[in-house]
Design a protein around this motif. Structure first.
Motif, PDB file in Angstrom:
ATOM      1  N   LYS A 144      -5.689  11.319  -4.725  1.00 14.51           N
ATOM      2  CA  LYS A 144      -4.381  10.552  -5.193  1.00 14.51           C
ATOM      3  C   LYS A 144      -3.918  10.816  -6.388  1.00 14.51           C
ATOM      4  O   LYS A 144      -2.477  10.891  -6.725  1.00 14.51           O
ATOM      5  CB  LYS A 144      -5.045   8.919  -5.218  1.00 14.51           C
ATOM      6  N   CYS A 175      -3.272   5.004   5.296  1.00 16.09           N
ATOM      7  CA  CYS A 175      -4.259   5.882   4.573  1.00 16.09           C
ATOM      8  C   CYS A 175      -4.412   5.560   3.120  1.00 16.09           C
ATOM      9  O   CYS A 175      -5.294   6.324   2.471  1.00 16.09           O
ATOM     10  CB  CYS A 175      -3.676   7.513   4.503  1.00 16.09           C
ATOM     11  N   HIS A 176      -4.104   4.405   2.813  1.00 22.74           N
ATOM     12  CA  HIS A 176      -4.159   4.105   1.282  1.00 22.74           C
ATOM     13  C   HIS A 176      -5.967   4.038   0.880  1.00 22.74           C
ATOM     14  O   HIS A 176      -6.323   4.051  -0.283  1.00 22.74           O
ATOM     15  CB  HIS A 176      -3.649   2.332   0.963  1.00 22.74           C
ATOM     16  N   ASP A 177      -6.549   3.706   1.995  1.00 22.66           N
ATOM     17  CA  ASP A 177      -8.039   3.376   1.528  1.00 22.66           C
ATOM     18  C   ASP A 177      -8.861   4.698   1.984  1.00 22.66           C
ATOM     19  O   ASP A 177     -10.115   4.649   2.019  1.00 22.66           O
ATOM     20  CB  ASP A 177      -8.731   2.147   2.231  1.00 22.66           C
ATOM     21  N   ARG A 178      -8.409   6.037   2.425  1.00 17.43           N
ATOM     22  CA  ARG A 178      -8.745   6.985   2.962  1.00 17.43           C
ATOM     23  C   ARG A 178      -8.911   8.236   2.007  1.00 17.43           C
ATOM     24  O   ARG A 178      -9.608   9.238   2.250  1.00 17.43           O
ATOM     25  CB  ARG A 178      -8.128   7.476   4.435  1.00 17.43           C
ATOM     26  N   HIS A 179      -8.287   8.230   0.803  1.00 20.55           N
ATOM     27  CA  HIS A 179      -8.170   9.045  -0.034  1.00 20.55           C
ATOM     28  C   HIS A 179      -8.968   8.856  -1.452  1.00 20.55           C
ATOM     29  O   HIS A 179      -9.010   7.627  -1.874  1.00 20.55           O
ATOM     30  CB  HIS A 179      -6.806   9.583  -0.402  1.00 20.55           C
ATOM     31  N   THR A 180      -9.546   9.914  -2.076  1.00 19.45           N
ATOM     32  CA  THR A 180     -10.415   9.704  -3.434  1.00 19.45           C
ATOM     33  C   THR A 180      -9.359   9.582  -4.470  1.00 19.45           C
ATOM     34  O   THR A 180      -8.407  10.014  -4.287  1.00 19.45           O
ATOM     35  CB  THR A 180     -11.366  10.975  -3.622  1.00 19.45           C
ATOM     36  N   SER A 220       0.412   7.337  -1.076  1.00 22.45           N
ATOM     37  CA  SER A 220      -0.049   6.524  -0.049  1.00 22.45           C
ATOM     38  C   SER A 220       0.695   5.456   0.868  1.00 22.45           C
ATOM     39  O   SER A 220       1.656   5.354   0.576  1.00 22.45           O
ATOM     40  CB  SER A 220      -1.422   5.451  -0.780  1.00 22.45           C
ATOM     41  N   HIS A 272       0.753  -1.171   0.017  1.00 24.80           N
ATOM     42  CA  HIS A 272      -0.011   0.039   0.042  1.00 24.80           C
ATOM     43  C   HIS A 272       0.772   1.454   0.140  1.00 24.80           C
ATOM     44  O   HIS A 272       0.219   2.249  -0.186  1.00 24.80           O
ATOM     45  CB  HIS A 272      -0.917   0.068   1.218  1.00 24.80           C
TER      46      HIS A 272
END
Length: 343
Positions: free
Chosen positions: A288, A279-284, A275, A269
């Motif tokens: 990114k 935080c890899h799954d917290r940003h749109t 990322s 990740h």
């Protein structure tokens, strides 16, 4: 971030709780002086005092500290020094705040109500006492990379959450129940000034804190005698320091500002500047894409041997202060601890 002609930059973390009724008038002259001397970092000014971390060539930095101490209210201003191989800040800021470290509780008086100071060379004896409740006053992401053995982690995400934790833990079965003897510590000492004053305002009468904070302890206590495990998070581009204030091994995620270990950087990740495992799954996707473009610019600047000022991102876990640094907990060193301070 400004380049330096020196191989070593001096970093100074400082704070003092003292009545500064004219703090607004102090801002511009102080900013002008720092910029004229090539100093970078962040200083916070409020009616309750000063807090921050600044860096620069040693002679220039000490000239600024000398200037501050010409004010009789700051004559005994203490600071903590460390070295950095390059400027750890991008620019100089002097900010006006309601508090130099944000707790959000009115009428706390650290100048007169702080707990009993314990010198670094006496700290081991206090924390080795089984009757002492040792509390790490820093935020969860700071505690995650290092702390004193056996210390309680309140798992707070901001300093303003600390009073609620105290209220919860003061009840039956809590770690602070029945008038516990409490020893507190933080990066440079500033959060402990306020947290111990708050405990005393709540009726605790055995309240102690580490003078100079973790940074002074790591600087002065031999590693062989140390009760510290891990690294100490600092609010600048060094990210962490160890015993002797040697630069640590952590990097900083440019997307979320979390400290990253070598293991984190091996994660699937992790994408530099984009990322990490935190935080890899917290940003749109749009965020990114912006992070990727920023990272591309950073790499182009690196190839030109220049610095990309946009490399620094605001921190989501400091939604605010930091400042820091860190003004809640700044990104200064003024353990605003800002990513300014340290304190």
């Amino acid at each position: 971030m400004p380049e330096s002609s020196s191989s070593s930059i001096l970093v100074a973390a400082l704070y003092k709780f003292v009545e500064l009724a004219d703090f607004r008038d102090m801002r511009q002259p102080l900013l002008d002086l720092c910029e004229a001397r090539g100093i970078t970092g962040t200083l916070l000014l409020a009616r309750e005092g000063i807090n921050g971390t600044i860096a620069g060539e040693p002679d220039a930095l000490r000239a600024v500290l000398t200037h501050l101490r010409t004010d009789p209210r700051l004559a005994d201003l203490e600071h903590k020094e460390s070295q950095a191989p390059a400027m750890p800040f991008y620019r100089m800021k002097v900010k006006l705040k309601r508090e130099i470290v944000t707790m959000g509780v009115p009428d706390i008086d650290p100048e007169n109500m702080a707990g009993t100071y314990v010198e670094p060379d006496e700290w081991n004896r206090l924390v080795d006492d089984p009757d002492t409740v040792v509390v790490d006053v820093r935020n969860d992401y700071e505690v995650g990379i290092g702390s004193f053995r056996g210390a309680v982690n309140p798992h707070t995400t901001s300093f303003s959450a600390f009073p609620q934790w105290v209220r919860e833990q003061s009840g039956e079965g809590g770690v602070l129940a029945r008038g516990a003897k409490v020893a507190m510590f933080c990066t440079g000492g500033i959060r402990c000034e306020k947290s111990t004053a708050y405990l005393r305002s709540q009726g605790f009468d055995q309240v102690f804190h580490l003078r100079g904070g973790i940074l002074k302890y790591l600087e002065t206590v031999p590693e062989a005698d140390s009760r510290w495990d891990g690294q100490c998070f600092v609010f600048d581009e060094r990210v962490s320091v160890g015993h002797g204030l040697a630069p640590g091994e952590y990097a900083l995620c440019r997307a979320c500002r979390m400290p990253l270990s070598a293991e984190d950087k091996l994660s699937e990740h992790f994408q530099e500047g984009i990322s990490c495992p935190h935080c890899h799954d917290r940003h749109t996707p749009e965020q990114k894409r912006r992070f990727a473009e920023r990272q591309r610019q950073v790499e182009l600047a690196r190839e030109r041997h220049a610095r990309h000022i946009g490399a620094r991102m605001p921190s989501p876990h400091h939604t605010r202060d930091q400042a820091s640094p860190e003004s809640k907990s700044l990104p200064t060193g003024s353990e605003g601890e800002s990513m300014t301070s340290a304190h």
